[in-house]
Design a protein around this motif. Structure first.
Motif, PDB file in Angstrom:
ATOM      1  N   ARG B 308       0.829  -1.202   0.000  1.00  0.00           N
ATOM      2  CA  ARG B 308       0.000   0.000   0.000  1.00  0.00           C
ATOM      3  C   ARG B 308       0.870   1.260   0.000  1.00  0.00           C
ATOM      4  NH1 ARG B 308      -5.098   0.443   3.777  1.00  0.00           N
ATOM      5  NH2 ARG B 308      -5.667  -1.227   2.347  1.00  0.00           N
ATOM      6  N   LEU B 311       2.073   1.749  -3.339  1.00  0.00           N
ATOM      7  CA  LEU B 311       1.010   2.292  -4.183  1.00  0.00           C
ATOM      8  C   LEU B 311       0.945   3.812  -4.044  1.00  0.00           C
ATOM      9  CD1 LEU B 311      -1.700   2.059  -5.854  1.00  0.00           C
ATOM     10  CD2 LEU B 311      -2.822   2.043  -3.630  1.00  0.00           C
ATOM     11  N   LEU B 312       0.997   4.258  -2.782  1.00  0.00           N
ATOM     12  CA  LEU B 312       0.935   5.701  -2.555  1.00  0.00           C
ATOM     13  C   LEU B 312       2.086   6.401  -3.267  1.00  0.00           C
ATOM     14  CD1 LEU B 312      -0.004   5.721   1.252  1.00  0.00           C
ATOM     15  CD2 LEU B 312      -1.525   5.990  -0.709  1.00  0.00           C
ATOM     16  N   ARG B 313       3.258   5.792  -3.209  1.00  0.00           N
ATOM     17  CA  ARG B 313       4.423   6.365  -3.893  1.00  0.00           C
ATOM     18  C   ARG B 313       4.173   6.409  -5.408  1.00  0.00           C
ATOM     19  NH1 ARG B 313       8.066   8.350  -3.874  1.00  0.00           N
ATOM     20  NH2 ARG B 313       9.938   7.095  -4.030  1.00  0.00           N
ATOM     21  N   ALA B 314       3.612   5.319  -5.919  1.00  0.00           N
ATOM     22  CA  ALA B 314       3.363   5.260  -7.360  1.00  0.00           C
ATOM     23  C   ALA B 314       2.357   6.321  -7.798  1.00  0.00           C
ATOM     24  CB  ALA B 314       2.852   3.873  -7.747  1.00  0.00           C
ATOM     25  N   LEU B 315       1.386   6.584  -6.938  1.00  0.00           N
ATOM     26  CA  LEU B 315       0.347   7.557  -7.299  1.00  0.00           C
ATOM     27  C   LEU B 315       0.831   8.991  -7.116  1.00  0.00           C
ATOM     28  CD1 LEU B 315      -2.833   5.861  -5.768  1.00  0.00           C
ATOM     29  CD2 LEU B 315      -2.066   5.858  -8.147  1.00  0.00           C
ATOM     30  N   GLY B 316       2.053   9.138  -6.627  1.00  0.00           N
ATOM     31  CA  GLY B 316       2.609  10.483  -6.559  1.00  0.00           C
ATOM     32  C   GLY B 316       2.891  10.999  -5.158  1.00  0.00           C
ATOM     33  N   ALA B 317       2.692  10.135  -4.148  1.00  0.00           N
ATOM     34  CA  ALA B 317       2.992  10.570  -2.778  1.00  0.00           C
ATOM     35  C   ALA B 317       4.506  10.684  -2.617  1.00  0.00           C
ATOM     36  CB  ALA B 317       2.447   9.564  -1.770  1.00  0.00           C
ATOM     37  N   LEU B 400       8.627   0.291  -5.009  1.00  0.00           N
ATOM     38  CA  LEU B 400       7.648   0.135  -6.069  1.00  0.00           C
ATOM     39  C   LEU B 400       7.601  -1.287  -6.608  1.00  0.00           C
ATOM     40  CD1 LEU B 400       8.634   3.453  -7.754  1.00  0.00           C
ATOM     41  CD2 LEU B 400       6.542   3.001  -6.509  1.00  0.00           C
ATOM     42  N   GLN B 402       6.717  -3.722  -5.126  1.00  0.00           N
ATOM     43  CA  GLN B 402       5.583  -4.449  -4.545  1.00  0.00           C
ATOM     44  C   GLN B 402       4.359  -4.406  -5.460  1.00  0.00           C
ATOM     45  OE1 GLN B 402       5.766  -5.776  -1.437  1.00  0.00           O
ATOM     46  NE2 GLN B 402       7.799  -4.992  -0.960  1.00  0.00           N
ATOM     47  N   LEU B 403       4.399  -3.498  -6.426  1.00  0.00           N
ATOM     48  CA  LEU B 403       3.194  -3.281  -7.228  1.00  0.00           C
ATOM     49  C   LEU B 403       3.166  -4.146  -8.469  1.00  0.00           C
ATOM     50  CD1 LEU B 403       2.914   0.586  -7.047  1.00  0.00           C
ATOM     51  CD2 LEU B 403       1.648  -1.106  -5.755  1.00  0.00           C
ATOM     52  N   ARG B 404       1.987  -4.581  -8.785  1.00  0.00           N
ATOM     53  CA  ARG B 404       1.783  -5.293 -10.045  1.00  0.00           C
ATOM     54  C   ARG B 404       0.404  -4.936 -10.535  1.00  0.00           C
ATOM     55  NH1 ARG B 404       4.566  -7.106 -14.327  1.00  0.00           N
ATOM     56  NH2 ARG B 404       2.953  -7.945 -15.673  1.00  0.00           N
TER      57      ARG B 404
END
Lengths: 225, 404
Positions: B308, B311-317, B400, B402-404
């Protein structure tokens, strides 16, 4: 709009041996077309996507998005640029179960604002446009297709010109996948956005305006769609 | 930026573990708060209870023991002051009054104290429901006793005090030889152990232990030349500060000891303070350990939450947003646990005070003081500082991959 030159990236394996995962001398792409990136597992598709949106810093090379050179930006600057200019969609949606569908769409807003303000109305409009019933208060009430549409709405919150999707239809059934493909196509062709999707899905590949195959980190061939 | 929606989602996702962490912090805090509040409550209550006892004269012995006998009515075997000495004390003009205190008997478990009318009036400022003693076997009861005015209660020899002395001289029955005590009055609450005592004329104590013939003089009134008996202690009300020190010096002899209750209390408080410091140090160590354990737990817990954060990092956090989410989550846990601990510590201290007050008759009131607030602030401050550790851990680890 997208200009990539001499992009390379190496990773280190468990034995501390470095190996190249991306080696792309040149890649240009324009908005308004659905671009699909395909290739076998481990070919570097997702890594390329992550590098293009600034999540992964390249070792060498230059990435220009509409004149904005992002490869030289700091990590924080890349984060902010990504938040404001890129919409991301994932295979597993990556929604936050404890938040409502609407709040999931609003998550990127909280990175820069304390109150969602007008974005709340926009988020509601996006959910409505993408066919997610407004009556659904919990993610658990949504089908997988609806969940992916919530993730799409989240990606479109800041009206980004760039939309990057990593296997957006892989977790969906055929009907839900078709709806997502249609949305991606509309966003690219009708709204003039830059849409790039990594996929193995024949239906998505068939819908592509442009198809690029990646093998061992190199652009193997460009297949006319 | 607004990390709170994500923090709230994190609490909802980990509610059971968060609740457990919160409970651990609250228990550790409550222990510390209860110890501090209870010690202060006992110190204040015991000091308040000793206020009416300006100067105590007794046979030589432990001042602490005498204090417990006279002020807190915890009788033990003590030496008695001779009747001749009592006569001299009564005759001293430096005292407004001198009230002999005789103890060692009980009525249905409540201590019977033989004393004088002056002492009863002094304790209550004259506020007595009913009537003062008219006969030697009349009794005035403390505010907490379950007896009624007009009721007859039976006395029995207890241990210590004048009872112990008398039992060496003769063989008493448990039952009172006067056939019972007649309750004629009830004292207004004094906030002392005497609220749970049965007060009788001093002559009653002497006559029931065969130290004097019955019905000598006015009940509860003494004169230096009247019939007197031996007593365990005498409470004096000096006329002024100078008189107090003069009397204390005068009766500090090889046959008597004289002291202000505050002197003995100071020794007790020093001991209590030492115990509190040790207990506080132990609870502080416990709190630190609990917080450290929770921080480790949070680091482990957050491994499950890393996708999670990615995810926040990927969305721009930014990383600072991730840091804030983790830090606020930890501080929220510690803050809520500390406040809950403060509240439950006070509830615990009040419950202990109530039990102790019920047993001793002392008026104890545990309340939140600066020491407890300071402890809470220290725990929150320390926790906020230590919370940087898991926050920084995830600040760096938000991966990142962790994301798929």
């Amino acid at each position: 709009m997208l200009h990539v030159t001499n992009l390379s990236l190496t990773f280190e394996d468990a034995a501390r041996t470095r190996f190249k995962v991306l080696d792309i001398p040149r890649l240009d792409a324009r908005p308004g077309a659905l671009l699909v990136l395909t290739g076998s597992s481990g070919s570097g598709k997702t890594t390329l996507l992550n590098t293009l949106c600034g999540m992964q810093a390249a070792d060498e090379g230059r990435i220009d998005w509409a004149g904005q050179e992002i490869s030289s930006l700091s990590e924080t600057a890349r984060d902010r640029w990504r938040r404001d200019h890129v919409g991301l969609v994932f295979q597993d949606f990556h929604l936050i179960e404890e938040l409502s569908p609407l709040d999931n769409v609003l998550v990127p807003a909280w990175f820069s604002r304390f109150r969602a303000g007008k974005l709340r109305q926009r988020a509601k409009g996006l959910l409505s446009d993408l066919g997610v019933p407004a009556s659904r208060r919990r993610l658990s009430e949504l089908s997988r297709g609806e969940r992916q549409r919530v993730a799409l709405a989240r990606a479109l919150l800041f009206d980004p010109q760039i939309l990057l999707a990593d296997e957006p239809t892989a977790s969906l059934d055929r009907a839900a996948g078709a709806a997502v493909i249609e949305t991606l196509r509309r966003l690219a062709q009708d709204e003039g956005r830059f849409v790039m999707a990594v996929s193995h899905d024949p239906a998505l590949i068939a819908a592509a305006d442009r198809l690029i195959e990646l093998a061992r980190g190199r652009l193997r061939q460009e297949v006319p769609a | 930026m607004n990390p709170f929606p994500i923090v709230l989602a994190l609490f909802r996702k980990t509610w059971l573990t968060s609740a457990l962490f919160l409970l651990l912090i609250a228990i550790a805090m409550a222990l510390g708060v209860a110890i501090i509040a209870q010690e202060r409550s006992m110190r204040e209550g015991s000091a308040r209870a000793s206020d009416p006892f300006d100067l105590i004269i007794a046979a030589p012995g432990s001042r602490t023991e005498i204090l417990f006998n006279v002020v807190y009515l915890r009788p033990s075997a003590v030496e008695l002051i001779a009747a001749e000495t009592l006569s001299k004390i009564l005759a001293d003009p430096a005292a407004e009054f001198a009230a002999p205190i005789a103890f060692g008997d009980n009525a249905e478990g409540f201590p019977i104290i033989g004393t004088t009318r002056d002492m009863v009036r002094h304790l209550t400022a004259g506020a007595i429901e009913g009537a003062m003693w008219q006969h030697e076997d009349d009794a005035i009861i403390g505010a907490n006793l379950p007896f009624e005015i007009g009721e007859t209660i039976h006395s029995a020899h207890g241990q210590g005090g004048i009872g112990a002395e008398a039992s060496q001289q003769d063989d008493h029955d448990d039952e009172d030889s006067h056939g019972g005590l007649h309750v004629t009055g009830r004292m207004a609450p004094t906030g002392t152990a005497w609220d749970s005592a049965v007060l009788v004329p001093i002559q009653y104590s002497w006559s029931t232990h065969a130290l004097m013939a019955p019905d000598q003089g006015v009940p509860g009134e003494l004169t230096p030349d009247g019939p007197l008996g031996p007593v365990p202690a005498v409470v004096l009300k000096p006329r002024g500060l100078g008189d107090a020190y003069w009397l204390r010096s005068l009766w500090q002899t090889d046959r008597t000891t004289a002291f202000f209750p505050a002197e003995a209390l100071t020794e007790i408080y020093a001991y209590m303070g030492d115990v509190r410091r040790i207990m506080s140090a132990l609870t502080t160590a416990t709190q630190a350990l609990v917080i450290a354990a929770i921080l480790s737990g949070v680091i482990a817990l957050m491994q499950l939450y890393s996708a999670r954060l990615a995810l926040l990092r990927a969305l721009g956090a930014t990383r600072s947003y991730i840091f804030l989410v983790m830090w606020i989550y930890m501080v929220g846990l510690i803050l809520a646990g500390a406040v809950l601990g403060l509240a439950s510590g006070m509830v615990t201290a009040r419950a202990i005070s109530a039990i102790f007050a019920n047993e001793t008759g002392l008026s104890l009131s545990a309340r939140i003081g600066w020491a407890e607030i300071r402890l809470t602030l220290i725990v929150i401050g320390l926790g906020a500082l230590l919370a940087v550790v898991p926050a920084l851990t995830h600040f760096r680890k938000a991966s990142l991959s962790q994301l798929r």
